[in-house]
Enzyme design. Sequence first.
Site, mmCIF file in Angstrom:
data_model
loop_
_atom_site.group_PDB
_atom_site.id
_atom_site.type_symbol
_atom_site.label_atom_id
_atom_site.label_comp_id
_atom_site.label_asym_id
_atom_site.label_seq_id
_atom_site.Cartn_x
_atom_site.Cartn_y
_atom_site.Cartn_z
ATOM 1 N N HIS A 2 -4.587 -8.148 -6.162
ATOM 2 C CA HIS A 2 -5.505 -8.930 -6.997
ATOM 3 C C HIS A 2 -6.245 -8.021 -7.971
ATOM 4 C CE1 HIS A 2 -8.684 -12.090 -7.639
ATOM 5 N NE2 HIS A 2 -9.425 -11.005 -7.822
ATOM 6 N N GLU A 3 -6.761 -6.906 -7.463
ATOM 7 C CA GLU A 3 -7.528 -6.000 -8.331
ATOM 8 C C GLU A 3 -6.631 -5.294 -9.341
ATOM 9 O OE1 GLU A 3 -10.586 -6.282 -8.369
ATOM 10 O OE2 GLU A 3 -10.775 -7.410 -6.499
ATOM 11 N N HIS B 203 -6.080 -7.594 -12.172
ATOM 12 C CA HIS B 203 -7.193 -7.606 -13.120
ATOM 13 C C HIS B 203 -7.007 -6.502 -14.168
ATOM 14 C CE1 HIS B 203 -9.986 -10.677 -11.961
ATOM 15 N NE2 HIS B 203 -10.174 -10.212 -10.737
ATOM 16 N N GLU C 140 -9.993 -15.179 -12.377
ATOM 17 C CA GLU C 140 -9.841 -15.027 -10.928
ATOM 18 C C GLU C 140 -8.598 -15.754 -10.434
ATOM 19 O OE1 GLU C 140 -11.447 -13.067 -8.764
ATOM 20 O OE2 GLU C 140 -12.475 -12.297 -10.537
#
Length: 293
Positions: A144-145, A148, A223
């Site tokens: 997930h990071e 980003h 997100e």
Amino acid sequence: MFKRVALFLATNLAVLVLLGIVMSVLQNFFGIRLGNQGQLLVMAAIFGFGGSIISLLMSKWIAKRSTGAHVIEQPRNEAEQWLLTTVHRQAERAGIGKPEVAIYDAPEINAFATGANRNNALVAVSTGLLRAMNRDEAEAVLGHEVSHVANGDMVTMALIQGVLNTFVIVLSRVVGRVIDGFLSGNREGSGGGIGYFVTVMVLDVVFGLFASMIAMAFSRYREFRADAGGANLAGRDKMIAALRRLAQNHGQSTLPGQIQAFGISGAVGHGLRRLMLSHPPLEERIAALQRAA
């Protein structure tokens, strides 16, 4: 909530005062006519983008200093070696440079990514995450990071905030001049009367709140996109399991305000308060992944 509003009012008042001082100096020394809309737009862009760009450029330094994060240079144990290897493998798959990997001490389950350059970013996880999550769940959070970073979310957020700041500064001052002209009978001069300053102060806050809502709406969208990226890098089931773990252990984020929007775990809110949240509810994020499957 009251503290946040008070801080927002104080910040906008400080910006207003500083902007007025700088414009006055420019007017006196360089003969700039402040009624000129083109000149106002240039000054507003300098102020609007200036803070956002500076914050972006300093984001890694601020994140390390404010969280006390330990950057893994030489892994001290097997867990740190796994973190480093996993992030670098995911970064390679995502087509970005290897981020710095760090651990910061916090009881919550959280992680964040920041940095002005997608090839020179920082991915950090909390000690609480390492204690509470298994490797599959932690892998999904790291994905997930990394997503980003690969999506350029930090840069995009800074640009959006800069545009919104510029809009707020220009529109509040244009409306302020119209109202001031009406109250003063359209008198000549560039200084502006009490109607101008009161109107600008109020509209800075009102338009600023609307601008914050727009910025937070994009933050919530990114997100969902990072969740999809994490599912792609680590596996959809792992990403869903990680979000469920966050939902079970959800608490107030202890990340500093400057980087709180970049954590995987955000605040919870309902009704109008939800419009000011940087993260959508975890149950909505889980449902989005399940629908995509």
